[in-house]
Design an enzyme around this catalytic site. Structure first.
Site, PDB file in Angstrom:
ATOM      1  N   CYS A 117      17.607  -2.827  -2.482  1.00 38.61           N
ATOM      2  CA  CYS A 117      18.924  -3.079  -3.198  1.00 38.61           C
ATOM      3  C   CYS A 117      20.166  -3.569  -2.235  1.00 38.61           C
ATOM      4  O   CYS A 117      21.089  -3.915  -2.672  1.00 38.61           O
ATOM      5  CB  CYS A 117      19.452  -1.769  -3.828  1.00 38.61           C
ATOM      6  SG  CYS A 117      18.196  -0.989  -4.644  1.00 38.61           S
ATOM      7  N   HIS A 257      26.654  -1.403  -5.510  1.00 41.05           N
ATOM      8  CA  HIS A 257      25.306  -1.307  -5.783  1.00 41.05           C
ATOM      9  C   HIS A 257      25.383  -0.504  -7.190  1.00 41.05           C
ATOM     10  O   HIS A 257      26.086   0.614  -7.174  1.00 41.05           O
ATOM     11  CB  HIS A 257      24.487  -1.078  -4.873  1.00 41.05           C
ATOM     12  CG  HIS A 257      22.906  -0.665  -5.493  1.00 41.05           C
ATOM     13  ND1 HIS A 257      22.230  -1.742  -6.546  1.00 41.05           N
ATOM     14  CD2 HIS A 257      21.995   0.353  -5.406  1.00 41.05           C
ATOM     15  CE1 HIS A 257      21.148  -1.165  -6.654  1.00 41.05           C
ATOM     16  NE2 HIS A 257      20.933   0.094  -6.236  1.00 41.05           N
ATOM     17  N   ASN A 287      19.932  -0.106 -12.821  1.00 44.18           N
ATOM     18  CA  ASN A 287      19.655  -0.301 -11.334  1.00 44.18           C
ATOM     19  C   ASN A 287      18.866  -1.650 -11.424  1.00 44.18           C
ATOM     20  O   ASN A 287      17.666  -1.610 -11.501  1.00 44.18           O
ATOM     21  CB  ASN A 287      19.124   0.740 -10.655  1.00 44.18           C
ATOM     22  CG  ASN A 287      18.753   0.402  -9.061  1.00 44.18           C
ATOM     23  OD1 ASN A 287      19.108  -0.730  -8.783  1.00 44.18           O
ATOM     24  ND2 ASN A 287      18.499   1.560  -8.320  1.00 44.18           N
TER      25      ASN A 287
HETATM   26  N1  ACO Z   1      15.246  12.808 -18.850  1.00 42.63           N
HETATM   27  C1  ACO Z   1      15.564  14.120 -18.909  1.00 42.63           C
HETATM   28  N2  ACO Z   1      15.528  14.850 -17.811  1.00 42.63           N
HETATM   29  C2  ACO Z   1      15.069  14.462 -16.463  1.00 42.63           C
HETATM   30  C3  ACO Z   1      15.029  12.936 -16.367  1.00 42.63           C
HETATM   31  C4  ACO Z   1      14.899  12.247 -17.480  1.00 42.63           C
HETATM   32  N3  ACO Z   1      14.991  10.738 -17.643  1.00 42.63           N
HETATM   33  N4  ACO Z   1      14.651  12.832 -15.090  1.00 42.63           N
HETATM   34  C5  ACO Z   1      14.580  13.946 -14.658  1.00 42.63           C
HETATM   35  N5  ACO Z   1      14.722  15.047 -15.346  1.00 42.63           N
HETATM   36  C6  ACO Z   1      14.800  16.401 -15.068  1.00 42.63           C
HETATM   37  C7  ACO Z   1      14.208  16.885 -14.045  1.00 42.63           C
HETATM   38  O1  ACO Z   1      12.809  17.013 -14.314  1.00 42.63           O
HETATM   39  C8  ACO Z   1      14.793  18.388 -13.607  1.00 42.63           C
HETATM   40  O2  ACO Z   1      14.135  19.241 -14.303  1.00 42.63           O
HETATM   41  P1  ACO Z   1      13.809  20.621 -13.723  1.00 42.63           P
HETATM   42  O3  ACO Z   1      15.165  21.267 -13.365  1.00 42.63           O
HETATM   43  O4  ACO Z   1      13.268  21.229 -14.892  1.00 42.63           O
HETATM   44  O5  ACO Z   1      12.865  20.434 -12.762  1.00 42.63           O
HETATM   45  C9  ACO Z   1      16.214  18.042 -13.969  1.00 42.63           C
HETATM   46  O6  ACO Z   1      16.229  16.906 -14.969  1.00 42.63           O
HETATM   47  C10 ACO Z   1      16.931  17.685 -12.902  1.00 42.63           C
HETATM   48  O7  ACO Z   1      16.467  16.702 -12.073  1.00 42.63           O
HETATM   49  P2  ACO Z   1      17.009  16.145 -10.798  1.00 42.63           P
HETATM   50  O8  ACO Z   1      16.121  15.326  -9.966  1.00 42.63           O
HETATM   51  O9  ACO Z   1      17.835  17.385 -10.018  1.00 42.63           O
HETATM   52  O10 ACO Z   1      18.087  15.253 -11.355  1.00 42.63           O
HETATM   53  P3  ACO Z   1      19.420  14.461 -10.408  1.00 42.63           P
HETATM   54  O11 ACO Z   1      20.863  14.813 -11.016  1.00 42.63           O
HETATM   55  O12 ACO Z   1      19.140  14.583  -9.234  1.00 42.63           O
HETATM   56  O13 ACO Z   1      19.300  13.160 -11.105  1.00 42.63           O
HETATM   57  C11 ACO Z   1      18.184  11.083 -10.305  1.00 42.63           C
HETATM   58  C12 ACO Z   1      18.066  12.318 -10.770  1.00 42.63           C
HETATM   59  C13 ACO Z   1      19.203  10.215 -11.503  1.00 42.63           C
HETATM   60  C14 ACO Z   1      17.204  10.153 -10.061  1.00 42.63           C
HETATM   61  C15 ACO Z   1      19.311  11.044  -8.976  1.00 42.63           C
HETATM   62  O14 ACO Z   1      18.675  11.766  -8.063  1.00 42.63           O
HETATM   63  C16 ACO Z   1      19.418   9.524  -8.642  1.00 42.63           C
HETATM   64  O15 ACO Z   1      20.206   8.865  -8.995  1.00 42.63           O
HETATM   65  N6  ACO Z   1      18.954   9.384  -7.114  1.00 42.63           N
HETATM   66  C17 ACO Z   1      19.238   8.100  -6.422  1.00 42.63           C
HETATM   67  C18 ACO Z   1      18.275   7.179  -6.940  1.00 42.63           C
HETATM   68  C19 ACO Z   1      18.557   5.882  -6.631  1.00 42.63           C
HETATM   69  O16 ACO Z   1      19.671   5.438  -6.357  1.00 42.63           O
HETATM   70  N7  ACO Z   1      17.531   5.074  -6.554  1.00 42.63           N
HETATM   71  C20 ACO Z   1      17.409   3.508  -6.434  1.00 42.63           C
HETATM   72  C21 ACO Z   1      17.839   3.330  -4.888  1.00 42.63           C
HETATM   73  S1  ACO Z   1      17.868   1.568  -4.826  1.00 42.63           S
HETATM   74  C22 ACO Z   1      16.339   0.770  -4.384  1.00 42.63           C
HETATM   75  O17 ACO Z   1      16.304   0.414  -3.443  1.00 42.63           O
HETATM   76  C23 ACO Z   1      15.650   0.294  -5.652  1.00 42.63           C
END
Ligand code: ACO
Length: 335
Positions: A117, A257, A287
């Protein structure tokens, strides 16, 4: 590090996204998720998805045509084509070479660059060096992705996040004090396992076993990537500003980003910037990895948001792990 030599600025921009829109409500029918969770935790409402038979080079080509037209640049004038992507048509040949041929850029060198990214900003910094040294005059920089082809559509942790698209910019020499004034590039390979496609190269060649284990799909430790992103986004912009000899308050526009609205908000807070000065389009595109920043840039430029002389900061982070930012004084005449 103050940029020396010719100043490299953006002469024109363009972006392209495939027609098909996949909404959060569509995703509710595919995996155990819901619109409210996705909007609250990421800011994403919908994303564009390329048809199965459309490769990333097609998206890149369409964005390139628009950027070249906006810049008033003929493909024959191009000295170099750089494509930032992690979803290239092939491992080899480079997608940039396919574009060189398709655009009829008869005098252009061409190569791809992988910094996930952060790729568009990495490629922009490379372009600025070639223009700064006077070796090249016109460089086409593209960020393009078809991440939908690598997403595990049964994994709700990742499949709701990504979309497809491409953004492009033509860089060329601009008057002094304009264009790229400073940049900051960085990497931390100790976080390589946090985000990647395990079976995509020579370490674990794709075979039936890998496919059965979904190792040819995107794997991500979202929490670790989130923590990393919050840590580096504001810090890299501050380093770029210092390199440009500017203070924190100098930024007119931040183009971050578009991975998660909470990461964008935290970067804006760290830079003491109101969200009105931050270009945000994550809700429409999700994204788009290397394409996120150039799509946001081109969309904002096309809407006439940047005025000549404005200080525009680009900032990204991604797999690698990598981060990158740069400071541009907008050199293009108001549209
Ligand atoms: N829908 C519903 N529930 C979900 C979903 C979904 N799509 N995804 C995860 N959950 C659940 C999880 O299972 C978890 O449930 P649990 O507590 O029963 O285990 C709960 O929601 C919380 O999950 P978390 O992982 O703690 O959620 P978080 O608030 O951290 O959000 C996310 C997750 C959106 C992925 C976040 O961590 C994030 O944005 N991270 C950065 C990712 C990123 O930027 N990646 C790209 C980098 S760029 C590249 O190089 C491609």
């Amino acid at each position: 590090m103050i940029m020396k030599g010719n100043n490299a600025g953006i002469l024109g921009t363009g972006f392209y996204v495939p027609e098909k829109v996949l909404t959060n409500f569509d995703l509710e029918k595919i995996v155990d998720t819901n619109d409210a969770w996705i909007v609250e935790r990421t800011g994403i409402r919908e994303r564009h998805i390329a048809p199965d038979d459309v490769p990333v080079s097609e998206l890149a080509y369409q964005a390139a045509l628009k950027a070249l037209a906006d810049a008033g640049t003929d493909p024959d004038e191009l000295d170099l084509i750089l494509v930032a992507t992690l979803t290239s048509d092939y491992i080899v040949p480079a997608t940039a070479c396919l574009l060189q041929d398709r655009l009829g850029a008869h005098h252009a060198a061409a190569f791809d660059l992988v910094a996930a990214c952060s790729g568009f900003v990495y490629a922009s910094a490379v372009a600025a060096q070639f223009i700064g040294s006077g070796i090249y005059k016109k460089i086409l920089v593209i960020g393009a992705e078809t991440l939908s082809k690598y997403v595990d559509w049964e994994d709700r942790n990742t499949c709701v996040l990504f979309g497809d698209g491409a953004g492009a910019a033509v860089y060329g020499p601009v008057e002094p004090e304009h264009g790229m004034l400073g940049f900051d590039l960085g990497s931390d390979g100790s976080g390589a396992d946090y985000l990647g496609i395990p079976s995509s190269g020579s370490k674990h060649p794709v075979d039936e076993k890998m496919i059965a284990q979904k190792m040819n799909r995107i794997h991500m430790n979202g929490k670790e990537v989130f923590k990393f992103a919050v840590r580096v986004m504001g810090a890299t912009v501050q380093r770029s500003l210092a390199n440009a000899g500017l203070e924190k308050g100098a930024i007119d526009w931040l183009v971050p980003h578009q991975a998660n609205i909470r990461i964008i908000e935290s970067a804006a807070k760290r830079l003491a910037m109101p969200l009105e000065k931050v270009i945000i389009n994550i809700e429409k595109y999700g994204n788009v990895s290397a394409a996120s920043i150039p799509i946001a840039l081109a969309e904002a430029a096309g809407a006439g948001r940047f005025k000549r002389g404005d200080i525009v900061a680009l900032a990204g982070f991604g797999a690698g792990l990598t981060w990158a930012s740069c400071i541009l004084r907008w050199a293009k005449e108001d549209s």
